[in-house]
Motif scaffolding. Structure first.
Motif, PDB file in Angstrom:
ATOM      1  N   LEU A  56       0.845  -1.203   0.000  1.00 37.95           N
ATOM      2  CA  LEU A  56       0.000   0.000   0.000  1.00 37.95           C
ATOM      3  C   LEU A  56       0.878   1.250   0.000  1.00 37.95           C
ATOM      4  O   LEU A  56       0.640   2.198  -0.750  1.00 37.95           O
ATOM      5  CB  LEU A  56      -0.915   0.001   1.231  1.00 37.95           C
ATOM      6  CG  LEU A  56      -2.256  -0.711   1.105  1.00 37.95           C
ATOM      7  CD1 LEU A  56      -2.956  -0.745   2.459  1.00 37.95           C
ATOM      8  CD2 LEU A  56      -3.151  -0.011   0.087  1.00 37.95           C
ATOM      9  N   LEU A  57       1.919   1.211   0.856  1.00 33.76           N
ATOM     10  CA  LEU A  57       2.809   2.373   0.934  1.00 33.76           C
ATOM     11  C   LEU A  57       3.606   2.534  -0.358  1.00 33.76           C
ATOM     12  O   LEU A  57       3.810   3.653  -0.836  1.00 33.76           O
ATOM     13  CB  LEU A  57       3.752   2.231   2.135  1.00 33.76           C
ATOM     14  CG  LEU A  57       3.070   2.219   3.507  1.00 33.76           C
ATOM     15  CD1 LEU A  57       4.082   2.003   4.619  1.00 33.76           C
ATOM     16  CD2 LEU A  57       2.303   3.517   3.749  1.00 33.76           C
ATOM     17  N   ILE A  58       4.036   1.412  -0.930  1.00 30.15           N
ATOM     18  CA  ILE A  58       4.801   1.472  -2.189  1.00 30.15           C
ATOM     19  C   ILE A  58       3.938   2.075  -3.294  1.00 30.15           C
ATOM     20  O   ILE A  58       4.380   2.955  -4.037  1.00 30.15           O
ATOM     21  CB  ILE A  58       5.293   0.061  -2.583  1.00 30.15           C
ATOM     22  CG1 ILE A  58       6.395  -0.398  -1.621  1.00 30.15           C
ATOM     23  CG2 ILE A  58       5.817   0.053  -4.018  1.00 30.15           C
ATOM     24  CD1 ILE A  58       6.770  -1.876  -1.756  1.00 30.15           C
ATOM     25  N   ALA A  59       2.670   1.616  -3.368  1.00 30.31           N
ATOM     26  CA  ALA A  59       1.782   2.145  -4.406  1.00 30.31           C
ATOM     27  C   ALA A  59       1.555   3.644  -4.208  1.00 30.31           C
ATOM     28  O   ALA A  59       1.503   4.415  -5.174  1.00 30.31           O
ATOM     29  CB  ALA A  59       0.450   1.392  -4.389  1.00 30.31           C
ATOM     30  N   LEU A  60       1.468   4.051  -2.946  1.00 26.87           N
ATOM     31  CA  LEU A  60       1.255   5.472  -2.651  1.00 26.87           C
ATOM     32  C   LEU A  60       2.503   6.305  -2.924  1.00 26.87           C
ATOM     33  O   LEU A  60       2.441   7.528  -2.997  1.00 26.87           O
ATOM     34  CB  LEU A  60       0.829   5.645  -1.190  1.00 26.87           C
ATOM     35  CG  LEU A  60      -0.652   5.472  -0.903  1.00 26.87           C
ATOM     36  CD1 LEU A  60      -0.900   5.466   0.606  1.00 26.87           C
ATOM     37  CD2 LEU A  60      -1.455   6.600  -1.544  1.00 26.87           C
ATOM     38  N   ALA A  61       3.645   5.627  -3.043  1.00 27.04           N
ATOM     39  CA  ALA A  61       4.902   6.360  -3.252  1.00 27.04           C
ATOM     40  C   ALA A  61       5.122   6.687  -4.721  1.00 27.04           C
ATOM     41  O   ALA A  61       5.993   7.495  -5.054  1.00 27.04           O
ATOM     42  CB  ALA A  61       6.074   5.537  -2.709  1.00 27.04           C
ATOM     43  N   VAL A  62       4.331   6.076  -5.612  1.00 24.77           N
ATOM     44  CA  VAL A  62       4.586   6.225  -7.050  1.00 24.77           C
ATOM     45  C   VAL A  62       4.470   7.686  -7.493  1.00 24.77           C
ATOM     46  O   VAL A  62       5.380   8.233  -8.121  1.00 24.77           O
ATOM     47  CB  VAL A  62       3.616   5.337  -7.860  1.00 24.77           C
ATOM     48  CG1 VAL A  62       3.674   5.695  -9.336  1.00 24.77           C
ATOM     49  CG2 VAL A  62       3.967   3.863  -7.660  1.00 24.77           C
ATOM     50  N   THR A  63       3.355   8.313  -7.127  1.00 22.67           N
ATOM     51  CA  THR A  63       3.129   9.684  -7.594  1.00 22.67           C
ATOM     52  C   THR A  63       4.184  10.664  -7.054  1.00 22.67           C
ATOM     53  O   THR A  63       4.758  11.435  -7.830  1.00 22.67           O
ATOM     54  CB  THR A  63       1.691  10.119  -7.245  1.00 22.67           C
ATOM     55  OG1 THR A  63       0.797   9.215  -7.897  1.00 22.67           O
ATOM     56  CG2 THR A  63       1.414  11.535  -7.721  1.00 22.67           C
ATOM     57  N   PRO A  64       4.477  10.633  -5.746  1.00 18.54           N
ATOM     58  CA  PRO A  64       5.551  11.528  -5.263  1.00 18.54           C
ATOM     59  C   PRO A  64       6.890  11.233  -5.948  1.00 18.54           C
ATOM     60  O   PRO A  64       7.607  12.165  -6.298  1.00 18.54           O
ATOM     61  CB  PRO A  64       5.628  11.215  -3.764  1.00 18.54           C
ATOM     62  CG  PRO A  64       4.312  10.636  -3.410  1.00 18.54           C
ATOM     63  CD  PRO A  64       3.815   9.931  -4.615  1.00 18.54           C
ATOM     64  N   LEU A  65       7.187   9.947  -6.132  1.00 21.08           N
ATOM     65  CA  LEU A  65       8.459   9.595  -6.762  1.00 21.08           C
ATOM     66  C   LEU A  65       8.533  10.177  -8.175  1.00 21.08           C
ATOM     67  O   LEU A  65       9.564  10.735  -8.581  1.00 21.08           O
ATOM     68  CB  LEU A  65       8.619   8.064  -6.806  1.00 21.08           C
ATOM     69  CG  LEU A  65       9.875   7.552  -7.526  1.00 21.08           C
ATOM     70  CD1 LEU A  65      11.130   7.954  -6.765  1.00 21.08           C
ATOM     71  CD2 LEU A  65       9.837   6.031  -7.698  1.00 21.08           C
ATOM     72  N   ARG A  66       7.439  10.062  -8.877  1.00 20.91           N
ATOM     73  CA  ARG A  66       7.396  10.572 -10.247  1.00 20.91           C
ATOM     74  C   ARG A  66       7.610  12.092 -10.267  1.00 20.91           C
ATOM     75  O   ARG A  66       8.400  12.627 -11.039  1.00 20.91           O
ATOM     76  CB  ARG A  66       6.044  10.224 -10.852  1.00 20.91           C
ATOM     77  CG  ARG A  66       5.849  10.746 -12.251  1.00 20.91           C
ATOM     78  CD  ARG A  66       4.416  10.543 -12.650  1.00 20.91           C
ATOM     79  NE  ARG A  66       4.150  11.051 -13.977  1.00 20.91           N
ATOM     80  CZ  ARG A  66       2.938  11.172 -14.484  1.00 20.91           C
ATOM     81  NH1 ARG A  66       1.889  10.813 -13.750  1.00 20.91           N
ATOM     82  NH2 ARG A  66       2.760  11.635 -15.691  1.00 20.91           N
ATOM     83  N   ALA A  67       6.913  12.758  -9.364  1.00 23.40           N
ATOM     84  CA  ALA A  67       7.003  14.218  -9.349  1.00 23.40           C
ATOM     85  C   ALA A  67       8.396  14.691  -8.927  1.00 23.40           C
ATOM     86  O   ALA A  67       8.939  15.643  -9.482  1.00 23.40           O
ATOM     87  CB  ALA A  67       5.951  14.782  -8.401  1.00 23.40           C
ATOM     88  N   LEU A  68       8.974  13.993  -7.920  1.00 26.83           N
ATOM     89  CA  LEU A  68      10.254  14.450  -7.379  1.00 26.83           C
ATOM     90  C   LEU A  68      11.415  14.095  -8.290  1.00 26.83           C
ATOM     91  O   LEU A  68      12.387  14.834  -8.380  1.00 26.83           O
ATOM     92  CB  LEU A  68      10.475  13.860  -5.973  1.00 26.83           C
ATOM     93  CG  LEU A  68       9.493  14.337  -4.902  1.00 26.83           C
ATOM     94  CD1 LEU A  68       9.680  13.556  -3.605  1.00 26.83           C
ATOM     95  CD2 LEU A  68       9.657  15.832  -4.644  1.00 26.83           C
TER      96      LEU A  68
END
Lengths: 218, 308
Positions: free
Chosen positions: A54-66
């Motif tokens: 769940l946390l990994i999936a939630l990390a996708v968007t921030p990772l992409r933006a950063l």
């Protein structure tokens, strides 16, 4: 980097990597590596990985933006579905192994134990997200409604972390780490949204003022 | 329902027991020979006599008893104590125990002086953890009452308090304040003097391993496992009950009595059933962990839902 991530072999490799925990569980189960209480160990293991995914999936968007790696957005659905799969496995091991389909006992536990109530709620809320994960469902719902529905994950993930926190007997290190990561991932979104709004209203302000400033010319 | 009653073991289980009893007899009779064969690393076999109250149920495998442990002083995971013990707490002895409080003969005794006057008994007891799992363990020990009487508790001694070793060097779990160290437990005097209550020094015919509370621990089989305090360094006779470690840590969840009671749930889980280690299906939890005939009378007139 983004170019590398776009290559066709990356996603299958990631898919295989997502199966590693399951493989590890199978190896441990076969070799006695689950210890004296294998049912409890299985249930905990699957619950831990459900939360992590769940946390990994939630990390996708921030990772992409950063990072600017737009390719990672292609993994979001797959990672979200793996989170769902591990949640379902965790639920199944509770129902089938821990309680051995004693529905009376399970019903009582869901009503009586708040951490189980929260966990079950998280499972239920994940179902519509999994069901609407296909391209055709995105089209049928329309992007705006689909996005609104999938914001449920901002409720589901905290439910999962709280569920873990409440069942721990005394040492809250692990749930506290999960809670910290989750608050970072959600906090980033709040900040990004505020900045976005700020930028939009600035642009609006600029747009409004433009005719005025240009009026002398007209 | 497929849950079996704990009181009536299957025939196959009884056979199991005979098998390992043979093994134990071998250890007892041939201790010298076994030691010579297996070298200096062998666990010291303890000379024991058969004690009363033993169950016929098949004992939990020794490997499980010695690798699945709640001993937060050696880590919070069940596998931690067995893994950490060799490097930190590998040699508990020499050991001494301080006897204090309301008695005629307080003082500090070495392990040998405390144990040697007594005959070691084997007692096969059920152990029910508050976390709803259970084991059957062939303990080696002495009735606590016999030991306590030597120190001549006086009429003000209404309770007995036990304390675990406090030593973060050897018990690295104590470097973090997971609970308020040292671990403290307590019994009412009549509970402490009850013939079921054991001061254990071994299991499976061998000296206790560190993860099981070496070299000396309490065993109170009708109470949840956390009452059976490990690695005891202090025994104090007291007029008032002690605030125990888990009462301090979570007063709503753990009380002073902590009698096994299927009718009183832990606030976060049911105590109606338990998983016996090694079994797939849960089994029903028995009042007082199946020792009601022996101990229920100690609590007559008490509301056990209030005094949990």
């Amino acid at each position: 980097m983004d170019k590398v991530l776009r290559q066709s072999w990356v996603k299958p490799v990631l898919f295989a990597a997502c199966l590693i925990p399951l493989g590890l569980l199978a190896v441990r189960a076969a070799t006695g590596g689950l210890g004296a209480n294998p049912i409890e160990a299985t249930n905990r293991f699957l619950g831990d990985w459900a939360l992590r995914f769940l946390l990994i999936a939630l990390a996708v968007t921030p990772l992409r933006a950063l990072s600017g790696w737009n390719a990672v957005a292609r993994w979001r659905r797959m990672l979200g579905l793996f989170a769902f799969a591990y949640v379902v496995l965790h639920f199944s091991s509770y129902v089938g192994l821990d309680q051995f389909f004693d529905w009376n006992a399970i019903g009582r536990e869901i009503v009586k134990r708040r951490y189980i109530t929260l966990g079950m709620l998280a499972v239920l809320l994940l179902i519509p997200l999994a069901v609407t994960s296909t391209d055709s469902m995105v089209r049928r719902l329309g992007g705006r409604r689909w996005r609104a529905l999938h914001r449920l994950v901002y409720l589901i993930a905290p439910l999962g972390v709280t569920h873990h926190w409440m069942m721990v007997k005394k040492d809250i290190t692990e749930p506290a780490i999960h809670a910290f990561i989750l608050s970072m991932l959600l906090g980033w979104r709040v900040v990004a949204r505020l900045r976005h709004n700020g930028a939009t209203s600035n642009r609006k302000a600029a747009a409004c003022s433009a005719p005025q400033s240009s009026s002398p010319l007209s | 329902m497929l849950i079996r009653s704990g009181a009536f073991p299957r025939e196959s289980e009884v056979t199991d027991k005979a098998l390992w009893l043979d093994r134990r007899r071998f250890l007892a009779l041939g201790a010298a020979g076994a030691l010579a064969l297996s070298g200096a690393g062998a666990e010291a076999a303890l000379p024991t006599v058969k004690g009363p109250f033993s169950t016929d149920e098949p004992p939990t495998p020794q490997k499980d008893v010695t690798t699945y442990n709640n001993f937060y002083e050696l880590g919070v995971e069940k596998s931690d104590p067995a893994q950490l013990a060799p490097s930190y707490f590998g040699k508990p002895k020499p050991w001494s125990v301080t006897i204090a409080g309301e008695c005629a003969k307080p003082g500090t005794l070495g392990y040998e002086d405390l144990i040697r006057p007594h005959k070691l008994e084997e007692r096969i007891y059920r152990l029910r953890c508050v976390e709803a799992w259970s084991m059957v363990i062939p303990w080696v020990g002495i009735p606590l009452a016999e030991v306590l009487k030597r120190f001549e508790p006086n009429s003000r001694a209404k309770y007995v308090e036990f304390t675990t070793l406090q030593d973060p060097e050897r018990l690295p779990g104590q470097r973090r304040a997971v609970i308020d160290w040292p671990y403290v437990e307590g019994l009412r005097m009549d509970e402490a003097m009850h013939p079921l209550t054991l001061l254990a020094v071994g299991l499976y015919g061998e000296e206790l391993l560190p993860q099981n509370g070496a070299p000396i621990r309490l065993v109170v089989p009708w109470k949840y496992g956390f009452k059976s305090i490990k690695s005891i360094v202090r025994i104090r006779f007291a007029e008032t009950p002690s605030k125990t470690a888990w009462m301090k840590a979570a007063p709503r969840e753990y009380g002073f009595y902590a009698n096994v009671n299927p009718a009183v749930d832990h606030p976060r889980w049911s105590q109606a059933s338990e998983r016996r280690i090694g079994e797939f299906l849960r089994r029903k939890t028995l009042p007082f962990n199946g020792y009601a005939d022996q101990v229920a009378s100690l609590y007559s007139g008490m509301d056990l839902a209030v005094n949990y």
